[in-house]
Write a protein that holds these residues in place. Structure first.
Motif, short mmCIF file in Angstrom:
data_model
loop_
_atom_site.label_atom_id
_atom_site.label_comp_id
_atom_site.label_asym_id
_atom_site.label_seq_id
_atom_site.Cartn_x
_atom_site.Cartn_y
_atom_site.Cartn_z
N HIS A 224 31.62 16.40 51.97
CA HIS A 224 32.67 16.41 50.91
C HIS A 224 32.68 15.08 50.35
O HIS A 224 32.43 14.94 49.10
CB HIS A 224 33.94 17.09 51.45
N GLU A 225 33.20 14.17 51.21
CA GLU A 225 33.38 12.78 50.66
C GLU A 225 31.83 12.21 50.12
O GLU A 225 31.87 11.34 48.99
CB GLU A 225 33.77 11.94 51.63
N LEU A 226 30.88 12.48 50.64
CA LEU A 226 29.40 12.03 50.36
C LEU A 226 29.24 12.57 48.94
O LEU A 226 28.68 12.06 48.04
CB LEU A 226 28.23 12.31 51.20
N ALA A 227 29.70 13.80 48.68
CA ALA A 227 29.50 14.55 47.24
C ALA A 227 30.24 13.46 46.26
O ALA A 227 29.69 13.47 45.19
CB ALA A 227 30.10 15.88 47.39
N HIS A 228 31.52 13.11 46.46
CA HIS A 228 32.02 12.22 45.72
C HIS A 228 31.26 11.09 45.32
O HIS A 228 31.30 10.58 44.18
CB HIS A 228 33.56 11.96 46.05
N LEU A 229 30.66 10.35 46.26
CA LEU A 229 30.03 9.18 46.18
C LEU A 229 28.88 9.38 45.44
O LEU A 229 28.25 8.66 44.51
CB LEU A 229 29.58 8.68 47.63
N PHE A 240 31.96 23.02 47.22
CA PHE A 240 30.66 23.55 47.15
C PHE A 240 29.55 22.88 47.68
O PHE A 240 28.89 23.42 48.54
CB PHE A 240 30.48 23.78 45.71
N TRP A 241 29.41 21.46 47.58
CA TRP A 241 28.25 20.78 48.12
C TRP A 241 28.43 20.80 49.60
O TRP A 241 27.42 20.84 50.47
CB TRP A 241 27.95 19.54 47.32
N TYR A 243 29.92 22.76 51.57
CA TYR A 243 29.39 23.97 52.22
C TYR A 243 27.79 24.27 52.14
O TYR A 243 27.36 24.67 53.24
CB TYR A 243 30.22 24.98 51.54
N GLN A 244 27.30 23.99 51.00
CA GLN A 244 25.95 24.35 50.81
C GLN A 244 25.03 23.37 51.69
O GLN A 244 23.99 24.11 52.37
CB GLN A 244 25.53 24.30 49.47
N VAL A 245 25.59 22.08 51.71
CA VAL A 245 24.77 21.25 52.41
C VAL A 245 24.63 21.41 53.93
O VAL A 245 23.55 21.38 54.47
CB VAL A 245 25.03 19.81 52.17
N CYS A 246 25.90 21.77 54.53
CA CYS A 246 26.02 22.01 55.85
C CYS A 246 25.37 23.10 56.32
O CYS A 246 24.67 23.13 57.22
CB CYS A 246 27.51 22.16 56.15
N VAL A 336 36.38 26.96 44.74
CA VAL A 336 34.95 26.71 45.17
C VAL A 336 34.24 28.31 45.28
O VAL A 336 33.31 28.35 45.17
CB VAL A 336 34.94 25.98 46.67
N ILE A 337 35.19 29.11 45.51
CA ILE A 337 34.58 30.34 45.85
C ILE A 337 33.90 31.03 44.30
O ILE A 337 32.89 31.66 44.47
CB ILE A 337 35.66 31.49 46.39
N GLY A 338 34.64 30.64 43.50
CA GLY A 338 33.93 31.21 41.93
C GLY A 338 32.69 30.46 41.76
O GLY A 338 31.82 30.94 41.01
N MET A 339 32.37 29.18 42.19
CA MET A 339 31.29 28.43 42.00
C MET A 339 30.19 29.20 42.75
O MET A 339 29.13 29.36 42.42
CB MET A 339 31.26 26.98 42.59
#
Length: 349
Positions: A224-229, A240-241, A243-246, A336-339
């Motif tokens: 999650h924090e890496l997505a912000h970076l 969302f990212w 969840y998907q990445v993991c 996130v669920i809507g995405m």
């Protein structure tokens, strides 16, 4: 004379930078240009500098600036400076910090939203479709269950970064760098007290992860924090990212962390969208070990939570998000669920 000339030049540069921030905020497309063309260069430079230090440069900067703002008036008065001079100087310091915040990372708040970049329309609620997602998600969650999740920090970073590197370019995330590592906070107990599991340090583009995280939370929170970076400002999109990445990882523990990390948001959405009877029936389909793990996690953080500080943090952070074009405030996390439901099954390709 030279000091006076430098003062005017400095203020002209500051005003131009402030005007540019308003340009990115209000002119369509400019925020996306920053996120794809300017931010990758700035982020690479700032995070490279940050990588030379084992501690958080962002926190050091903020602490030093706060001390300077508090001490400077006393020093200036001893030098017979007028209060007007002191006030102007302190305003200038705050404005430079404001510019640094936005140019360092914050302009990502003004980029195109996730749906526009993904080329999809936000889905409207359809009960049948939601129930299909709920059933598939629950099956995957139950199948992925692990009583203990342990991944060493180097292995975790490598695994998460390798998946992020495969995300299609159209989504506008920059590629993670080998030298970008999460930092530990000087004020970790304070963050635990207000329920903050991690945060993005915008001044040196550093991600921070709470070192009191439970092992099952660590992969999801780091992702999650890496997505912000990597240029994501929306909390829902960062979820969302994460969840998907993991769940796309080859490591079983990281995959389970992805499903488990999404569970609180699934619970919130299911309780709000289905009847009480349907909600309880769904909850019965989740493995009891997972439910216990969820309750244990909540109890773990409740022991560390400070209600007064937490309420203050919620008010401030809600205002902060809404002032940066996230009108739903902290409710943005649960969107996130809507995405997930808005994307086709082959969206990754």
């Amino acid at each position: 004379m030279k000091k006076l000339q430098w003062k005017y030049i400095r203020w002209i540069i500051l005003v131009l930078l402030l005007m540019s921030i308003f340009l990115f905020r209000f002119v369509s497309g400019t925020g996306e240009f920053y996120a794809r063309s300017i931010y990758p260069v700035i982020s690479s430079c700032l995070s490279r500098i940050a990588s030379w230090f084992p501690f958080s440069l962002c926190e050091v900067l903020v602490i030093v600036m706060l001390v300077c703002l508090l001490v400077y008036p006393f020093i200036a008065r001893r030098r017979n400076r007028r209060w007007r001079w002191i006030a102007v100087t302190e305003v200038e310091i705050l404005l430079w910090m404001y510019v640094w915040f936005y140019w360092g990372w914050g302009i990502n708040y003004f980029r195109n939203d996730f749906f526009e970049r993904a080329g999809v329309t936000p889905c409207t609620y359809e009960e049948q479709r939601f129930k299909q997602f709920l059933s598939a998600y629950t099956d995957s969650l139950n199948a992925a269950f692990s009583q203990e999740v342990y991944v060493s920090q180097p292995a975790l970073e490598q695994a998460i970064k390798s998946v992020y590197a495969k995300i299609p370019e159209k989504y506008g995330l920059i590629r993670p760098k080998d030298f970008q590592h999460p930092k530990r906070s000087f004020c970790n107990a304070l963050y635990s007290g207000v329920g903050v599991l991690g945060y993005m340090g915008p001044f040196f583009d550093e991600s921070h992860v709470n070192h009191e995280l439970l092992p099952v939370q660590r992969p999801f929170t780091y992702a999650h924090e890496l997505a912000h970076l990597l240029g994501v400002s929306s909390e829902a999109e960062a979820n969302f990212w994460a969840y998907q990445v993991c769940i796309h990882s080859t490591d079983a523990g990281i995959r389970y962390s992805g499903y488990f990390g999404l569970l609180p948001y699934v619970v919130v959405n299911t309780r709000g969208l289905l009847s009480e009877t349907e909600f309880k029936s769904w909850l019965d389909t989740v493995r009891p070990e997972i439910i216990k793990q969820l309750y244990d996690k909540e109890a773990y953080w409740d022991d560390r939570y400070n209600k007064l500080l937490g309420k203050l943090q919620n008010v401030v952070y809600n205002w902060y998000l809404k002032s940066n074009q996230i009108p739903s405030g902290q409710k943005n996390y649960a969107q996130v669920i809507g995405m997930i439901l808005s994307l086709p099954t082959n969206w990754w390709k």
